[in-house]
Design an enzyme around this catalytic site. Structure first.
Site, PDB file in Angstrom:
ATOM      1  CD  GLU A  35      -9.142   2.146  -7.828  1.00  0.00           C
ATOM      2  OE1 GLU A  35      -9.187   2.532  -6.652  1.00  0.00           O
ATOM      3  OE2 GLU A  35      -8.081   2.032  -8.475  1.00  0.00           O
ATOM      4  CG  ASP A 148      -4.290  -2.309 -10.782  1.00  0.00           C
ATOM      5  OD1 ASP A 148      -3.192  -2.868 -10.583  1.00  0.00           O
ATOM      6  OD2 ASP A 148      -4.727  -1.386 -10.073  1.00  0.00           O
TER       7      ASP A 148
END
Length: 256
Positions: A35, A148
Site C-alpha cells: 500500500e 497484507d
C-alpha cells in the site's frame, strides 16, 4: 537473513512519521512494502537509500494514490519480477518478487472485500493467486510471500471472532482459503514460533482500537516448507507506529 513486511498505508505519510529512521534502526536485509499509494517519482528515494537501501523496486497501481507494492534491499537481487502476468492483478500493483541465490521474496497486497463487488474480486484473486503460486513453487521452491493478506486465519487472530464472523477478512470462505493456502506447502512463520493470542498486525483507527489492542492479524510472512529448517525467528513489531498496520519480521539462517 532478516525480512520485514509492512503495510505502510501510504509511504509518503509513513516517511513523515519517521519511517526511514525506524527502517535504518531495524535494518532488515529486505523490507516488503504494501500500500505505497505512490509512484517512485513521488517519493524521496534518496532518503530510503541513506537509510541503507540502495536497491529499490516499485510496482504501483495504474490508479493514482491507490494500492502499490515495493521492495527495498541491501543487496542486489539476481532477478526482479513485476506482477504475476495476470492483467487485473497487475493493474492494481499487488505483487513484486526478488530472486536471490538461496531465497525468493514476494511482497503481496491481497485485496480487501469492502463490498459485494470487491469481495467477488477478492475471491477471484485468491483462486487465481493460488494457481499462480502452485506453478511458481515448481521453479522457486524457496519462496517467502510476505504481505497484507487481508484475512484472519483462526479465531485466535482476531479480537472479537463472534461479532466479526460475517465481516470480510474473517468470512468462512476466506478463512478456508488461507488454510488451504498454508496446507499447499507454506508455514505461517509467526504461528510456527508463537501460539499465544492477542497478537495483531492491524487496528482500526476508530474507538481507540490500537491502545486497547482490539486488532486483527491479517499480515503474514508465509514461508515455503523447504525453508522450514532454516527458520530462526518470527515476530510482530507493534511498537512501530507509521500506519494502521505494524511490521512483522521473519529471520532465516540460510547457512543452516
Amino acid at each position: 537473513m532478516k525480512i520485514i513486511s509492512y503495510n505502510v498505508n501510504g509511504i509518503r505519510a509513513a516517511m513523515r512519521k519517521g519511517f526511514t529512521d525506524w527502517l535504518s534502526a531495524a535494518s532488515p536485509d529486505v523490507i516488503l512494502i504494501q500500500e505505497t499509494k505512490a509512484t517512485e517519482d513521488q517519493v524521496d528515494t534518496g532518503e530510503i537509500e541513506r537509510a541503507g537501501y540502495p536497491y529499490q523496486y516499485w510496482f504501483s497501481a495504474e490508479k493514482k494514490g491507490y494500492s502499490g507494492v515495493a521492495i527495498f534491499a541491501k543487496q542486489e537481487p539476481r532477478n526482479v519480477v513485476y506482477g504475476t502476468g495476470i492483467d487485473y492483478m497487475d493493474a492494481e500493483g499487488r505483487n513484486l518478487r526478488l530472486d536471490y541465490d538461496d531465497i525468493s521474496v514476494m511482497s503481496l497486497y491481497l485485496p480487501s472485500g469492502t463490498n459485494i463487488a470487491r469481495l467477488d474480486h477478492k475471491l477471484m484473486y485468491m483462486a487465481d493467486f493460488q494457481d499462480y503460486i502452485d506453478q511458481l513453487k515448481k521453479d522457486k521452491p524457496n519462496l517467502v510471500i510476505g504481505g497484507d493478506y487481508n484475512i484472519c486465519h483462526e479465531a485466535i487472530d482476531i479480537h472479537d471472532p463472534v461479532r466479526n464472523k460475517n465481516v470480510s477478512g474473517f468470512l468462512p470462505v476466506e478463512r478456508e482459503w488461507i488454510g488451504k493456502f498454508i496446507d499447499s506447502g507454506f508455514i505461517d512463520s509467526f504461528r510456527f514460533f508463537n501460539k499465544d493470542p492477542h497478537h495483531y498486525t492491524w487496528w482500526s483507527y476508530r474507538a481507540n482500537a490500537r491502545a486497547n489492542n482490539k486488532g486483527w492479524r491479517i499480515d503474514y510472512n508465509m514461508v515455503a516448507e523447504p525453508l522450514e529448517e532454516k527458520l530462526s525467528r518470527a515476530v510482530i513489531l507493534p511498537d512501530a507506529h507509521h500506519s494502521d498496520h505494524c511490521p512483522h519480521m521473519v529471520e532465516f539462517d540460510l547457512k543452516a
